[in-house]
Structures are given as C-alpha cells and as structure tokens.
Motif scaffolding. Structure first.
Motif, PDB file in Angstrom:
ATOM      1  N   GLN A 170       0.819  -1.206   0.000  1.00  0.00           N
ATOM      2  CA  GLN A 170       0.000   0.000   0.000  1.00  0.00           C
ATOM      3  C   GLN A 170       0.857   1.262   0.000  1.00  0.00           C
ATOM      4  OE1 GLN A 170      -2.672  -0.894   3.329  1.00  0.00           O
ATOM      5  NE2 GLN A 170      -4.346  -1.138   1.877  1.00  0.00           N
ATOM      6  N   ILE A 171       2.056   1.183   0.574  1.00  0.00           N
ATOM      7  CA  ILE A 171       2.974   2.313   0.501  1.00  0.00           C
ATOM      8  C   ILE A 171       3.386   2.560  -0.947  1.00  0.00           C
ATOM      9  CG2 ILE A 171       5.245   3.189   1.189  1.00  0.00           C
ATOM     10  CD1 ILE A 171       3.188   3.207   3.441  1.00  0.00           C
ATOM     11  N   TYR A 172       3.671   1.483  -1.681  1.00  0.00           N
ATOM     12  CA  TYR A 172       3.997   1.613  -3.102  1.00  0.00           C
ATOM     13  C   TYR A 172       2.822   2.219  -3.873  1.00  0.00           C
ATOM     14  CZ  TYR A 172       8.499  -0.835  -3.303  1.00  0.00           C
ATOM     15  OH  TYR A 172       9.824  -1.179  -3.173  1.00  0.00           O
ATOM     16  N   LEU A 173       1.595   1.799  -3.538  1.00  0.00           N
ATOM     17  CA  LEU A 173       0.415   2.371  -4.183  1.00  0.00           C
ATOM     18  C   LEU A 173       0.303   3.857  -3.894  1.00  0.00           C
ATOM     19  CD1 LEU A 173      -2.222   1.988  -5.793  1.00  0.00           C
ATOM     20  CD2 LEU A 173      -3.352   1.401  -3.625  1.00  0.00           C
ATOM     21  N   PHE A 174       0.587   4.243  -2.643  1.00  0.00           N
ATOM     22  CA  PHE A 174       0.566   5.665  -2.276  1.00  0.00           C
ATOM     23  C   PHE A 174       1.579   6.454  -3.102  1.00  0.00           C
ATOM     24  CE2 PHE A 174       2.915   8.841   0.234  1.00  0.00           C
ATOM     25  CZ  PHE A 174       1.952   9.836   0.298  1.00  0.00           C
ATOM     26  N   VAL A 175       2.788   5.925  -3.245  1.00  0.00           N
ATOM     27  CA  VAL A 175       3.830   6.616  -4.007  1.00  0.00           C
ATOM     28  C   VAL A 175       3.401   6.782  -5.463  1.00  0.00           C
ATOM     29  CG1 VAL A 175       6.209   6.479  -4.851  1.00  0.00           C
ATOM     30  CG2 VAL A 175       5.683   5.870  -2.478  1.00  0.00           C
ATOM     31  N   PHE A 176       2.835   5.734  -6.053  1.00  0.00           N
ATOM     32  CA  PHE A 176       2.343   5.833  -7.432  1.00  0.00           C
ATOM     33  C   PHE A 176       1.253   6.891  -7.549  1.00  0.00           C
ATOM     34  CE2 PHE A 176      -1.273   4.494 -10.109  1.00  0.00           C
ATOM     35  CZ  PHE A 176      -0.729   4.799 -11.351  1.00  0.00           C
ATOM     36  N   LEU A 177       0.270   6.860  -6.648  1.00  0.00           N
ATOM     37  CA  LEU A 177      -0.839   7.813  -6.721  1.00  0.00           C
ATOM     38  C   LEU A 177      -0.371   9.240  -6.441  1.00  0.00           C
ATOM     39  CD1 LEU A 177      -3.645   5.708  -5.011  1.00  0.00           C
ATOM     40  CD2 LEU A 177      -3.393   6.217  -7.442  1.00  0.00           C
ATOM     41  N   PHE A 178       0.645   9.386  -5.595  1.00  0.00           N
ATOM     42  CA  PHE A 178       1.207  10.721  -5.369  1.00  0.00           C
ATOM     43  C   PHE A 178       1.877  11.233  -6.645  1.00  0.00           C
ATOM     44  CE2 PHE A 178       4.205  13.900  -3.883  1.00  0.00           C
ATOM     45  CZ  PHE A 178       3.446  14.596  -2.953  1.00  0.00           C
ATOM     46  N   ALA A 179       2.557  10.346  -7.378  1.00  0.00           N
ATOM     47  CA  ALA A 179       3.151  10.729  -8.655  1.00  0.00           C
ATOM     48  C   ALA A 179       2.074  11.147  -9.647  1.00  0.00           C
ATOM     49  CB  ALA A 179       3.984   9.574  -9.221  1.00  0.00           C
ATOM     50  N   VAL A 180       0.937  10.443  -9.634  1.00  0.00           N
ATOM     51  CA  VAL A 180      -0.195  10.821 -10.482  1.00  0.00           C
ATOM     52  C   VAL A 180      -0.656  12.234 -10.140  1.00  0.00           C
ATOM     53  CG1 VAL A 180      -2.621  10.332 -10.993  1.00  0.00           C
ATOM     54  CG2 VAL A 180      -0.971   8.456 -10.900  1.00  0.00           C
ATOM     55  N   ALA A 181      -0.732  12.539  -8.841  1.00  0.00           N
ATOM     56  CA  ALA A 181      -1.148  13.879  -8.417  1.00  0.00           C
ATOM     57  C   ALA A 181      -0.169  14.937  -8.901  1.00  0.00           C
ATOM     58  CB  ALA A 181      -1.269  13.920  -6.895  1.00  0.00           C
ATOM     59  N   ALA A 182       1.131  14.642  -8.790  1.00  0.00           N
ATOM     60  CA  ALA A 182       2.142  15.604  -9.245  1.00  0.00           C
ATOM     61  C   ALA A 182       2.065  15.804 -10.753  1.00  0.00           C
ATOM     62  CB  ALA A 182       3.528  15.124  -8.829  1.00  0.00           C
ATOM     63  N   GLY A 183       1.871  14.724 -11.491  1.00  0.00           N
ATOM     64  CA  GLY A 183       1.783  14.833 -12.941  1.00  0.00           C
ATOM     65  C   GLY A 183       0.577  15.623 -13.409  1.00  0.00           C
ATOM     66  N   THR A 184      -0.484  15.575 -12.623  1.00  0.00           N
ATOM     67  CA  THR A 184      -1.706  16.293 -12.987  1.00  0.00           C
ATOM     68  C   THR A 184      -1.468  17.790 -13.059  1.00  0.00           C
ATOM     69  OG1 THR A 184      -3.043  14.573 -11.974  1.00  0.00           O
ATOM     70  CG2 THR A 184      -4.099  16.697 -12.314  1.00  0.00           C
ATOM     71  N   VAL A 185      -0.570  18.315 -12.218  1.00  0.00           N
ATOM     72  CA  VAL A 185      -0.292  19.747 -12.200  1.00  0.00           C
ATOM     73  C   VAL A 185       0.257  20.213 -13.542  1.00  0.00           C
ATOM     74  CG1 VAL A 185       1.061  21.556 -11.073  1.00  0.00           C
ATOM     75  CG2 VAL A 185       0.173  19.670  -9.737  1.00  0.00           C
ATOM     76  N   LEU A 186       0.979  19.348 -14.229  1.00  0.00           N
ATOM     77  CA  LEU A 186       1.713  19.768 -15.425  1.00  0.00           C
ATOM     78  C   LEU A 186       0.820  19.951 -16.648  1.00  0.00           C
ATOM     79  CD1 LEU A 186       4.766  17.344 -15.072  1.00  0.00           C
ATOM     80  CD2 LEU A 186       4.613  19.734 -14.347  1.00  0.00           C
ATOM     81  N   GLY A 187      -0.140  19.045 -16.847  1.00  0.00           N
ATOM     82  CA  GLY A 187      -0.882  19.019 -18.100  1.00  0.00           C
ATOM     83  C   GLY A 187      -1.639  20.291 -18.418  1.00  0.00           C
ATOM     84  N   GLY A 188      -2.353  20.841 -17.449  1.00  0.00           N
ATOM     85  CA  GLY A 188      -3.194  22.008 -17.695  1.00  0.00           C
ATOM     86  C   GLY A 188      -2.421  23.266 -18.030  1.00  0.00           C
ATOM     87  N   PRO A 189      -1.541  23.756 -17.122  1.00  0.00           N
ATOM     88  CA  PRO A 189      -0.816  24.996 -17.414  1.00  0.00           C
ATOM     89  C   PRO A 189       0.117  24.885 -18.610  1.00  0.00           C
ATOM     90  CG  PRO A 189      -0.051  24.011 -15.342  1.00  0.00           C
ATOM     91  CD  PRO A 189      -1.291  23.285 -15.752  1.00  0.00           C
ATOM     92  N   VAL A 190       0.743  23.726 -18.811  1.00  0.00           N
ATOM     93  CA  VAL A 190       1.587  23.552 -20.000  1.00  0.00           C
ATOM     94  C   VAL A 190       0.720  23.623 -21.258  1.00  0.00           C
ATOM     95  CG1 VAL A 190       3.091  21.959 -21.247  1.00  0.00           C
ATOM     96  CG2 VAL A 190       3.363  22.250 -18.783  1.00  0.00           C
TER      97      VAL A 190
END
Length: 406
Positions: free
Chosen positions: A261-281
């Motif tokens: 579940q820690i690995y799942l958290f790390v993956f989902l946190f990366a998803v959250a970080a990646g989400t920031v990039l798509g819109g403003p870029v």
C-alpha cells in the motif's frame, strides 16, 4: 477566504482567475476522492474477509464506476440548462452515506450497494465542481482544471495511506471515521455554491458568446471519438495499477500488504504531481502537444514495467504516473473548447467516461487475472498507450487570448 467566496459578483469577475474558489473546489475534490479511494485501498481486506474472487473485486469497481459514469453526463447536461450550485454538498452527502454502508458491509451485495452509493456521490460532485473550476478560471482554464484535478489525485493518494494506518489495523468498521471528512466538505461546498449562484448566469452567457471554434460538426464528432479512445487507453491502464498494483506487488515480490500500500501511495502521489503539469503547460504550448506526450510518451515505460525487479517497478510506476496523469486536464479542456456552450455536459461525459472505462477495465482485468495471472494483466496492458498515435488526427484549436471576451 470565505469573504472572497461569498462576495457579490463584480462587473468583470469572470474575466479574472478567482484563485480562492479554485483552491476551495480543489480542497473539496481532495476530500471527496480521499474518501472514495478508501474503497480501493481496502480491497485486500474485503477479499480476505468476505472470501471474494478477483472477478468480484472487479465487479465492485464496476458497480462504483458505472454508477458514476452513467449519471454524470446526464447530471451535467441537466445542470447546463438548470444550474444547481448547491448540488455540491448533496453529492458529498451521498459519499458520506456510502462510507457508512461500507464500514458495516458483511456481504458481497452490501459492498456493491455501498460502492454504488459512493458512485452516486461522485456523479453529482464532478460535473458541477468542474464547471465551477472553469467558471473561476478566467483566461487560464488549463491551470484551473489542473489545480482542481490535483486535489482529487492527492486525495486518491492520501486515502490508501490513511487506510493503511487506520482501517488495516482497526478493521473494516473504522472506515466510518472517514465520513467525518464529508462534514468538512459539506461546509466548504456550501460556501462555493453560494459564490457559484452569484456568477452562474453570467458564465452561461460568456460560454454561449464563444461557442464558435471554426470546426464542422463532423470534425467535432470525430475529435470527440478520438478523445474517447485516448481516454480508454489512459484509464484502462490506470485501472490495472489502481485496482491491482498491490496484488501484483504481493504476488510477484512477496511484499506485505502494508508495504504494498505504501507503493500504491507513491504511485498515486506521482499521479497527483503529474496532474499539475498538463493544464498549465497546455495553456502555453497547446493541449494537443500535451496529449501527444502524455499518452504515447508513456509507452516505453509501460512496456518495460512487467520485466523489471522491485526497485525499477517502483521507479517506472512513478514515471508512468507523472506522464500519464498530465493527459486528463488537457483532454478535458480540449473537449470543452470543442463545445464551449456545454461545459457541464462535456465535464460529466468525460468524467463519466473516465469512471466507466476504469470500472469496465477493472472488471475485465479481474477476469483476466483469475483466468491467467496478475503478471499477464500487466503484460497485456503495456501496449495500451500506443493508442496515443491517434492524436495525430486531432485538429488544432486556437486558444483564446488572455482577456478575451472582456
């Protein structure tokens, strides 16, 4: 902040980016998706406690996500014509009830009912909250959608972590504690609803005034179909990770549930970080370019993932999450620009399609895992991002200049 949200409409309020509203709706999205992600996070506990198969786990996800996917576009279409700003706290209330049902579910049928109730909450929340984000965006719709989306993705990442700390050691009944977050959400969304009610009429007029984009009805139809296929690629693959990543880690690397579940958290946190990039870029370089990179660009990493050890599995899952997550904000705003007079319907359709594809993907991949193995699921899904080649057929849409419509 409450004063800013409750302020009466200024003459040109919707020409400017209203950051307090975007922040509030993003925070509510965090709470909403954090509570909903508890369902995914406790799948191993439900599977063991209720003696469920992988196919039944997939059906639970299907029940949750199809409820949301079928209702969201209908709710979005309805609220395009008859806006309901105060529907936001109502949606949060359904999520609260669903969590209480989940905490007491003692059978597969009861879990399905809880999942469907949570899905109804999502179907009400997402179209209207996405409209509010667009309403508050001013000349930065991509940024607003990304900030809105990161709230949801952060919530989805935090949910499994809190579930590992609270639900796993204390049992299924402790999931009820998460419903307290819904009360906070109801308060925040009531304030957002008040702001929205002041501006919704002016927003409808602005969207209708900018309804032209130079594309024919046929071009718009084909573009929406291509976007649908790109969404299929993204969310089918995301379903393989969000629903079965912990099982994959446990099966292949013999990890304990808590560590998985820690690995799942790390993956989902990366998803959250990646989400920031798509819109403003996308606001700066064009949404089509972002879609190219975020869908097709992830293919090399998905193809390598099934063939590496634990360390590189963790690394590649983070890279995949970062790149693939940037797609949704760009796709959603691109679709809104195709039909700018139907923001609610488009938001509901695409959020609903996302949930539906995730649900169908989880169900089918569960069947595949039962028939073969979890490893086979990841070998098959590795090729899905190649569908990103279809981006070549999307027309370029001229993006409005800052201040347009003043």
């Amino acid at each position: 902040m409450e004063k800013a949200l409750a302020a009466p409409p200024a003459h040109d309020a919707l020409n400017n980016t209203t950051y307090p509203v975007i922040a509030a709706i993003s925070f509510a999205h965090l709470l909403n998706d954090m509570m909903q992600s508890v369902l995914l996070a406790i799948y191993p506990m439900l599977k063991q406690g209720l003696q469920l198969s992988f196919a039944q786990i997939g059906l639970i996800t299907l029940a949750y996500q199809l409820t949301a996917s079928l209702l969201q576009p209908l709710i979005g279409l309805y609220t395009d014509h008859r806006p309901k700003p105060y529907s936001l706290p109502v949606g949060m209330g359904f999520t609260l009830v669903g969590l209480l049902l989940l905490s007491q579910a003692g059978s597969f049928g009861a879990v399905l009912l809880a999942a469907m109730t949570i899905g109804v909450g999502s179907s009400i929340f997402h179209p209207e909250s996405s409209r509010v984000a667009r309403m508050a965006a001013g000349s930065q719709p991509g940024l607003a959608q990304s900030v809105f989306q990161i709230g949801g993705n952060l919530g989805s990442a935090i949910g499994p972590l809190l579930a590992a700390l609270i639900v796993v050691p204390n049992g299924q009944g402790s999931a009820a504690w998460f419903s307290l977050f819904a009360l906070v959400g109801v308060v925040v969304l009531s304030i957002v609803g008040r702001w929205s009610s002041h501006h919704v009429a002016n927003f409808k007029k602005r969207m209708k005034a900018h309804a032209g984009n130079g594309l024919s009805r046929r071009q718009i139809g084909w573009s929406l179909a291509i976007l649908g296929l790109l969404m299929f690629s993204k969310f089918f693959y995301m379903a393989s990770l969000s629903s079965y990543y912990t099982f994959y880690l446990i099966d292949r690397f013999s990890l304990a549930l808590h560590d998985a579940q820690i690995y799942l958290f790390v993956f989902l946190f990366a998803v959250a970080a990646g989400t920031v990039l798509g819109g403003p870029v996308g606001d700066r370089v064009g949404r089509k370019r972002v879609i190219w990179v975020s869908i097709l660009g992830v293919a090399p990493f998905t193809l390598f993932l099934p063939h590496v050890g634990l360390f590189w599995t963790g690394v590649l899952s983070v890279i995949i999450g970062l790149i693939l997550a940037s797609a949704f904000s760009a796709i959603l705003v691109y679709a809104q620009e195709l039909l700018p007079g139907k923001v609610g319907a488009i938001s509901g359709l695409f959020f609903g399609f996302a949930f539906g594809m995730g649900g169908i993907g989880a169900a089918l991949l569960g069947q595949l895992a039962d028939a073969t193995s979890i490893a086979t699921v990841y070998n098959v899904c590795a090729f899905l991002p190649l569908i990103g080649l279809l981006t070549a057929f999307l027309p370029a849409i001229e993006q409005p200049k800052a201040g347009a419509g003043r």
